[in-house]
Design an enzyme around this catalytic site. Structure first.
Site, PDB file in Angstrom:
ATOM      1  CB  THR A   1       4.692  -8.111 -19.780  1.00  0.00           C
ATOM      2  OG1 THR A   1       5.144  -7.024 -18.979  1.00  0.00           O
ATOM      3  CG2 THR A   1       4.512  -9.334 -18.898  1.00  0.00           C
TER       4      THR A   1
ATOM      5  NE  ARG B   1       4.186   5.007 -16.637  1.00  0.00           N
ATOM      6  CZ  ARG B   1       4.588   3.936 -17.327  1.00  0.00           C
ATOM      7  NH1 ARG B   1       4.127   2.734 -17.014  1.00  0.00           N
ATOM      8  NH2 ARG B   1       5.438   4.054 -18.327  1.00  0.00           N
TER       9      ARG B   1
END
Length: 766
Positions: free
Chosen positions: A33, A607
């Site tokens: 990102t 995760r």
């Protein structure tokens, strides 16, 4: 501010390469990102007009986060970037260009429920067997056709498709598809798949429109490119055709949406599409410990169809990955709950530091049961979205009709809600009159006396007048004032308020919450248009990933692995690692399906930030029958040196796969590693149902009148009894008051560590 200073070498190179085709292969936790947002900010700093930049994402949440980050670097210019999900961006374009393909600019967007409702109506009208032509199957068939750009005509003329339909006994699928498309068109509606399908039609049939947007979007970026389908791939390829300033970002190892139509070949073949592409690999994982990254790498290395990369971490080595073996799924749920309580206490963590991930929604039951019994707060994500609640959809249907009276599904939903004496017979007559006269349902009720008898005509005319009056209010009021007027004058608010049951109060509060959201929207200063139809477009395009995942809520998170993509937690539990469950039985027919399951496991592992727990059960109820379970093949693929193994209970005698290994484990409890064939398959594998009676016979039978003792003064050396584990001896006590842990050696199952406040032990008399 030199915002590039904090980037590593690969990240900086990817940001600075702004011209020509670029592929950024972004490993899990590699700062993807940041690279996307800094690359857009870099373009603007170089003088590129933000109106000429298009950034496509898969969730509104991702788009919002990126825009906020870009704003922090370049300021208010970030508002001018074309950024959003595929569906939201192309819905915006279609609003402008819809008339070119025969649609009104105020077309309705049907969600999945609307589409399925229309399909049910069509199946009924065609008198087709709703079991053979189940609406979910039909919806999926139509959706798949649209995502592969197969029109009604192509569907009906394709010999392979037709042969498949007729062989399955569903020869009317082509006709259903045709009727569905015609009804949507007549209602001035597009479903989600149409937003991409119709965009492709628009760009193909109108070269002037294609040229217009090719010159508008001089720089294109696509996030999560591995998740694009054929329709999305083609739109992007067309828009980038002139300048080829196309940057795609993704990770083939995280391609997990084939069931939605995603095609991993889009990213695997990108270098063939653009031979002069510049490729940058983001391989440093900033999220997870080295052990977690090593486990993920050892798993994904087994996939043959992938792009080469070497993901690594410079973080701490971290703890070994714990694998827990439980006797049953309920035992697994209890074990996970106990482990979370223990980890929380030992590491001073909040509940929100923990996530439990599973392959299917059905697995949440045993997890919830385990958490509830120990009073652990939790939240299930991916459940019923706020905007899918009945009362919310009812009010939104009124909003939709206000702006598009031709909306057939909205019309049928609320014409008699609240009740106004318009029954099924009247509705059927309205539908019949509309079909016979080639009019919309709303046009029929506006001229009701011509088609209906007096009493029915009066009721529907009153409804039509109300909808028309709402449209007048909408033209002169903001979103909130319009919404409140409709909620009140439709009678919906009054109807809900009069229901004083708990459910009724909840529904009324939900409507109030919707109105609160519209109020906030009406007062936003960062958007120019704040009318109700704009708000409607925003919520119609919400993606499943945008559901309430409040990171500040202190609860344990439960979700499917698909729902977890893009999230991260300090501690992650992946449960149900058994053959035919994970990997799914449906994925064992081809290498491509199995490799997608392995990528799903990879996503789940990555995760985790600090601690990863894996678990499986040796028995589980399926379709009412208790069966033996075989550990997942994926566990075989993990190097044993990264593992820490634990048993929660003695396995049933029928499953003898781990007898030798259990003995090794019990004799090496201090070492906590196991070498060899711990995950070797049962020989022979057993899948026969286990008799519940025989299982109970093998379990410990508590002493008659069993009652837990006060263990506040328990001492080392005392003998105790546990309801399930049987008789044992306390060999160690540690911890402070309220969190004392007892290590007990049980005669039947060996050594276990228990939290005394939950253990329920009976102290035996000397």
């Amino acid at each position: 501010m030199d915002f590039l200073a904090g980037l590593n070498t690969s990240q900086k190179q990817a940001v600075e390469q702004t011209e020509g085709p670029v592929m950024i292969i972004a490993g899990a936790g590699s700062g993807k990102t940041r690279v996307i947002t800094y690359r857009v900010a870099h373009l603007i700093r170089k003088g590129v007009d933000p109106f000429n930049v298009l950034v496509l994402t898969f969730t509104n949440k991702a788009a919002k986060e990126m825009r906020n980050r870009i704003s922090s670097v370049v300021g208010s210019e970030a508002k001018n970037i074309w950024m959003g999900t595929f569906h939201s961006v192309f819905a915006k374009i279609l609003r402008v260009e819809a008339n070119k393909i025969g649609y009104p600019n105020n077309f309705t967007i049907y969600d999945t429920d609307d589409s399925k409702s229309l399909i049910k109506t069509i199946l009924k009208e065609m008198s087709l067997d709703d079991k053979l032509y189940h609406h979910n199957f039909v919806y999926g068939r139509i959706s798949n056709a649209k995502n592969n750009l197969i029109s009604v005509q192509e569907y009906q003329q394709n010999e392979t498709i037709q042969a498949e339909d007729f062989t399955s006994g569903r020869g009317f699928l082509g006709k259903i598809y045709e009727t569905y498309v015609n009804r949507c068109f007549k209602a001035g509606a597009m479903d989600f798949d149409d937003l991409l399908f119709k965009t492709n039609v628009l760009l193909k049939e109108h070269p002037d429109v294609l040229y217009k947007y090719q010159n508008k979007f001089k720089y294109l970026m696509v996030d999560e490119y591995q998740d694009t389908n054929f329709s999305q791939y083609l739109i992007v390829k067309k828009l980038a055709a002139i300048r080829e300033n196309l940057c795609v970002v993704g990770d083939d190892a995280q391609s997990i949406y084939a069931f939605r139509g995603a095609n991993i070949q889009n990213i695997l073949n990108f270098q063939k599409d653009y031979p002069d592409v510049k490729v940058y690999k983001l391989e440093q994982n900033y999220r997870s410990t080295q052990n977690i990254v090593n486990v993920a790498n050892s798993i994904i290395a087994n996939n043959k169809n992938q792009l080469e990369k070497n993901v690594f971490s410079d973080n701490e080595i971290g703890e070994k990955i714990k694998i827990t073996r439980s006797f049953s799924d309920n035992e697994e749920g209890k074990s996970v709950a106990e482990s979370i309580i223990q980890e929380r206490g030992n590491n001073n963590l909040e509940w929100k530091s923990f996530a439990i991930l599973y392959r299917t929604n059905a697995q949440s039951r045993s997890m919830e049961e385990g958490l509830r019994k120990l009073n652990v707060p939790y939240k299930i994500y991916g459940g019923l979205s706020f905007y899918q609640r009945k009362e919310i959809k009812d009010l939104i249907a009124y909003f939709r009709l206000t702006f598009n009276p031709s909306d057939e599904e909205a019309f049928k939903r609320v014409i008699n809600y609240p009740a106004r004496g318009i029954g099924k017979t009247t509705l059927d007559r309205i539908i019949l009159a509309a079909d016979q006269n080639q009019k919309t349902l709303f046009e029929i009720i506006c001229d009701a006396p011509k088609y209906l008898e007096n009493r029915s005509a009066m009721a529907v005319e009153s409804f039509a007048t109300a909808i028309q009056s709402f449209a007048v209010v909408a033209k002169n009021s903001n979103a909130y004032d319009t919404a409140l007027h409709i909620a009140q004058q439709s009678g919906l608010l009054k109807d809900l308020y009069s229901d004083k049951s708990v459910e009724g109060l909840n529904r009324y509060e939900n409507i109030q919450e919707l109105l609160n959201g519209i109020k906030e929207f009406s007062e936003r200063e960062d958007i120019e248009e704040r009318s109700l139809d704009i708000f409607m477009q925003d919520i119609a395009l919400l993606t499943n990933d945008d559901n309430d995942k409040d990171p500040n809520k202190d609860t344990v998170s439960l979700m499917t692995i698909h729902s977890s993509k893009g999230l991260e937690y300090p501690q992650v539990y992946i449960v149900g690692l058994e053959e035919n469950l994970f990997p799914s039985q449906m994925a064992l027919n081809s290498r491509a399906d199995l490799e997608e399951e392995r990528r799903l496991f990879y996503v789940a592992i990555t995760r985790a930030e600090k601690r990863l727990h894996l678990s499986y059960a040796t028995s589980r109820f399926r379709f009412g029958t208790l069966i033996n379970c075989e550990p997942s093949r994926f566990l075989d693929e993990i190097d044993a040196k990264y593992l820490e193994l634990e048993f929660t209970q003695k396995a049933p005698r029928e499953n003898t796969s781990f007898g030798d290994e259990r003995n090794k484990w019990q004799s090496k409890t201090s070492e906590k590693t196991v070498q060899g064939d711990f995950f070797s398959k049962p020989k022979p594998p057993t899948t026969k149902p286990i008799s519940t009676t025989s299982l109970l016979a093998k379990a410990h039978v508590p002493t008659p009148g069993f009652a837990p003792s006060d263990t506040s003064k328990l001492q080392t050396g005392q003998e105790v009894e546990h309801e399930r584990f049987g008789f044992g001896k306390v060999i160690n006590l540690e911890g402070s008051k309220g969190d004392i842990k007892a290590t007990v050696f049980f005669k039947e199952i060996g050594q276990k560590q228990l939290l005394l406040k939950y253990a329920k032990l009976r102290i035996l008399e000397n």
